[in-house]
Write an enzyme that holds these catalytic residues in place. Structure first.
Site, PDB file in Angstrom:
ATOM      1  N   PRO A 290      -8.263   8.213  -9.235  1.00 31.20           N
ATOM      2  CA  PRO A 290      -7.424   7.051  -9.536  1.00 31.20           C
ATOM      3  C   PRO A 290      -6.013   7.483  -9.924  1.00 31.20           C
ATOM      4  O   PRO A 290      -5.835   8.456 -10.659  1.00 31.20           O
ATOM      5  CB  PRO A 290      -8.133   6.410 -10.727  1.00 31.20           C
ATOM      6  CG  PRO A 290      -8.904   7.507 -11.371  1.00 31.20           C
ATOM      7  CD  PRO A 290      -9.270   8.478 -10.286  1.00 31.20           C
ATOM      8  N   ARG A 292      -2.999   4.720  -9.768  1.00 30.56           N
ATOM      9  CA  ARG A 292      -2.517   3.439 -10.278  1.00 30.56           C
ATOM     10  C   ARG A 292      -3.316   2.937 -11.480  1.00 30.56           C
ATOM     11  O   ARG A 292      -2.737   2.427 -12.448  1.00 30.56           O
ATOM     12  CB  ARG A 292      -2.652   2.440  -9.135  1.00 30.56           C
ATOM     13  CG  ARG A 292      -2.221   1.036  -9.383  1.00 30.56           C
ATOM     14  CD  ARG A 292      -2.696   0.181  -8.192  1.00 30.56           C
ATOM     15  NE  ARG A 292      -2.538   0.854  -6.927  1.00 30.56           N
ATOM     16  CZ  ARG A 292      -1.453   0.794  -6.179  1.00 30.56           C
ATOM     17  NH1 ARG A 292      -0.439   0.063  -6.560  1.00 30.56           N
ATOM     18  NH2 ARG A 292      -1.380   1.464  -5.037  1.00 30.56           N
ATOM     19  N   TYR A 333       6.511  -3.517   0.375  1.00 36.09           N
ATOM     20  CA  TYR A 333       5.308  -4.178   0.871  1.00 36.09           C
ATOM     21  C   TYR A 333       4.920  -5.444   0.127  1.00 36.09           C
ATOM     22  O   TYR A 333       3.742  -5.753  -0.003  1.00 36.09           O
ATOM     23  CB  TYR A 333       4.122  -3.218   1.016  1.00 36.09           C
ATOM     24  CG  TYR A 333       3.928  -2.166  -0.039  1.00 36.09           C
ATOM     25  CD1 TYR A 333       3.985  -0.821   0.313  1.00 36.09           C
ATOM     26  CD2 TYR A 333       3.657  -2.490  -1.359  1.00 36.09           C
ATOM     27  CE1 TYR A 333       3.785   0.172  -0.630  1.00 36.09           C
ATOM     28  CE2 TYR A 333       3.450  -1.501  -2.301  1.00 36.09           C
ATOM     29  CZ  TYR A 333       3.514  -0.172  -1.929  1.00 36.09           C
ATOM     30  OH  TYR A 333       3.321   0.802  -2.859  1.00 36.09           O
ATOM     31  N   CYS A 360      22.784  -3.017  -2.368  1.00 36.23           N
ATOM     32  CA  CYS A 360      23.425  -3.675  -1.246  1.00 36.23           C
ATOM     33  C   CYS A 360      22.420  -3.852  -0.115  1.00 36.23           C
ATOM     34  O   CYS A 360      22.490  -3.168   0.902  1.00 36.23           O
ATOM     35  CB  CYS A 360      24.583  -2.810  -0.803  1.00 36.23           C
ATOM     36  SG  CYS A 360      25.832  -3.780  -0.014  1.00 36.23           S
ATOM     37  N   TYR A 389       3.958   4.343  -9.057  1.00 36.73           N
ATOM     38  CA  TYR A 389       4.739   4.198  -7.822  1.00 36.73           C
ATOM     39  C   TYR A 389       6.077   3.498  -8.045  1.00 36.73           C
ATOM     40  O   TYR A 389       6.599   2.860  -7.141  1.00 36.73           O
ATOM     41  CB  TYR A 389       3.917   3.474  -6.741  1.00 36.73           C
ATOM     42  CG  TYR A 389       2.589   4.146  -6.506  1.00 36.73           C
ATOM     43  CD1 TYR A 389       2.523   5.372  -5.850  1.00 36.73           C
ATOM     44  CD2 TYR A 389       1.393   3.590  -6.978  1.00 36.73           C
ATOM     45  CE1 TYR A 389       1.311   6.018  -5.664  1.00 36.73           C
ATOM     46  CE2 TYR A 389       0.181   4.239  -6.790  1.00 36.73           C
ATOM     47  CZ  TYR A 389       0.148   5.444  -6.133  1.00 36.73           C
ATOM     48  OH  TYR A 389      -1.051   6.081  -5.954  1.00 36.73           O
TER      49      TYR A 389
HETATM   50  C1  LIG Z   1      -2.784   7.574  -3.156  1.00 36.78           C
HETATM   51  C2  LIG Z   1      -4.024   8.342  -3.269  1.00 36.78           C
HETATM   52  C3  LIG Z   1      -4.801   8.246  -4.418  1.00 36.78           C
HETATM   53  C4  LIG Z   1      -4.505   7.302  -5.555  1.00 36.78           C
HETATM   54  O1  LIG Z   1      -4.463   5.984  -5.173  1.00 36.78           O
HETATM   55  P1  LIG Z   1      -4.377   4.836  -6.301  1.00 36.78           P
HETATM   56  O2  LIG Z   1      -4.295   3.579  -5.538  1.00 36.78           O
HETATM   57  O3  LIG Z   1      -3.135   5.103  -7.077  1.00 36.78           O
HETATM   58  O4  LIG Z   1      -5.590   4.953  -7.147  1.00 36.78           O
HETATM   59  C5  LIG Z   1      -5.912   9.062  -4.505  1.00 36.78           C
HETATM   60  N1  LIG Z   1      -6.238   9.916  -3.514  1.00 36.78           N
HETATM   61  C6  LIG Z   1      -5.499  10.020  -2.388  1.00 36.78           C
HETATM   62  C7  LIG Z   1      -5.901  10.981  -1.346  1.00 36.78           C
HETATM   63  C8  LIG Z   1      -4.387   9.228  -2.220  1.00 36.78           C
HETATM   64  O5  LIG Z   1      -3.673   9.328  -1.095  1.00 36.78           O
END
Ligand SMILES: *Cc1c(COP(=O)(O)O)cnc(C)c1O
Length: 438
Positions: A290, A292, A333, A360, A389
């Protein structure tokens, strides 16, 4: 719902984080300002770690790409997490933060030889190999060093998680990994098994981000376990680790319904165990990644509101002193956020406004149609769940200096990222002699 961790509203009607009035933070550090709630961040680490460990051998790796600097890497290390890195820069940051190399997993679909050398020299715990080219490259560099390297193979299981299409990485048509459905994955496994310097300890997959539905996770886990059974049959190799990636959804705005980490853990871990029994396999160590879900809710961005524009009968724009340079997710997005006025946090919303940045670019918007109390210039806007992010995708577009970041906890505020200055913007600029002023 958007007040998480230590966030509260005080008697003056101000937003408080980590025991500090955010208006005090603004006075001391200025705006825009990224604020990280240390207790909230640590809580997110612990809840996930405990939820998964309860079911057996499980590792929670914090996806550092979501928010990566020295202080955050140090906290992840203190909380006993493993760490995902995706580049030499993230790896360098983690190592400089004293993150134990053996707990680092190195991802990426195009690691260059220098990055691989850096990882081998540091003794990174696992390298997640993404493609055939990398299998060869890694094996030959490992040979140079006379080292054996533990690897996971990134598999593309072809599962479409229900989320915004631009942030899905699990489909077949993806730049990542070995495709499961066309035999490429099995070919990759065999190539790995026969690479003398590579030790295939496990498989990896990642089906997307901001996911609220456990079914795609259960389904993917089952697919991967079936593949592990197939590998055992065809190569006699027992896969010891199964990394199921990240993607656990968080609350950004109304409608988002995050799943309790306990439920994630139960869904994933019981599926692994059931399938292990079914196929007569050893239960692999489970890894989840994880990003996020750890850093997102712990971050709040504070802005000062400046100009206004009313498009009569359509909408009212308010503009802040930051924008897509510190949070590109809305522009990129269509991400949604929740916000309040930090200095009027006890007042009822009376108007609907849209929040623009100062870049801008017409698409430079942070929030569409958010309800706020009567907004005036000089008010402080607090945007929630901006820990993930935001900083990590920030830029100097329009030569805006990046904001500062403070870590708050129990009444203390420590700067963990200095505000960029105009001089910082020129740090790497060079003026060739022939362009110099006479
Ligand atoms: C982006 C990513 C994560 C984390 O994703 P979250 O949405 O932030 O939990 C974990 N593993 C891989 C391989 C990723 O590309």
């Amino acid at each position: 719902m958007f007040l998480t961790g230590t966030m509260k509203i005080n008697a003056q009607g101000h937003l408080v984080i980590g025991g500090i009035d955010t208006l005090e933070l603004v006075k001391e550090f200025g705006t825009p300002l990224w604020v990280v709630d240390e207790e909230g961040l640590r809580y997110n680490c612990r809840v996930l770690k405990e939820a998964f460990s309860r079911w057996g051998d499980a590792v929670v790796a914090y996806a550092s790409k979501s928010l990566c600097n020295l202080a955050i890497c140090r906290i992840a290390a203190q909380e006993g997490l493993a760490l995902d890195v995706v580049s030499g820069g993230e790896l360098f940051t983690a190592l400089q933060a004293g993150f134990p190399a053996e707990r680092i997993l190195f991802h990426g679909n195009n690691k260059d030889p220098e990055e691989i050398r850096m990882a081998l020299q540091a003794g990174v715990g696992r390298i997640i190999v993404d493609n055939f080219y990398e299998l060869e490259l890694l094996n030959s560099i490992a040979e140079e060093y006379g080292k054996n390297v533990d690897i996971l193979l990134r598999i593309t299981p072809g599962v479409e998680a229900h989320t915004h299409e631009y942030i899905q990485t699990g489909q077949i048509d993806s730049k990542f990994g070995f495709t499961l459905t066309d035999g490429q994955a099995m070919e990759g496994v065999k190539a790995a098994v026969y690479s003398p310097r590579l030790n295939l300890t496990g498989l990896h997959c990642h089906i997307g981000s901001q996911i609220f539905d456990m079914d795609p996770f259960r389904y993917t886990t089952a697919l991967m376990m079936e593949f592990i059974a197939q590998i055992k049959e065809e190569t006699a190799q027992e896969i010891a680790e199964l990394d199921l990636g990240g993607g656990f959804g968080i609350f950004y705005a109304s409608g988002d319904q995050p799943v309790d980490p306990e439920e994630w853990a139960e869904a994933v871990m019981t599926t692994v165990q059931e399938k292990a029994r079914h196929y007569n396999l050893r239960v692999p160590r489970v890894i989840v990644e994880p990003g996020r879900a750890i850093s997102g809710p712990a971050g709040v961005t504070l802005y000062t509101i400046g100009s206004f524009k009313e498009v009569s009968g359509i909408r009212k724009y308010i503009a802040v002193d930051g924008g897509m340079t510190d949070n590109i997710r809305t522009a990129l997005y269509g991400a949604k956020y929740s916000a309040i006025l930090a200095n009027k946090a006890d007042q009822e919303p009376v108007e609907t406004v849209s929040v623009a940045g100062k870049c801008c670019e017409s698409g430079d918007m942070l929030l569409w149609d958010v309800k706020l109390p009567r907004v005036e210039s000089g008010d402080i806007l607090a945007v929630f769940a901006t820990g993930a992010y935001n900083y990590s995708m920030s830029s100097n577009y329009n030569r805006l200096p990046r904001p500062a970041m403070v870590l708050v906890n129990q009444g203390c505020a420590d700067l963990i990222l200095k505000r960029e200055t105009y001089e910082d913007l020129l740090r790497n600029d060079l003026l060739p002699d022939r362009l110099k002023l006479e």
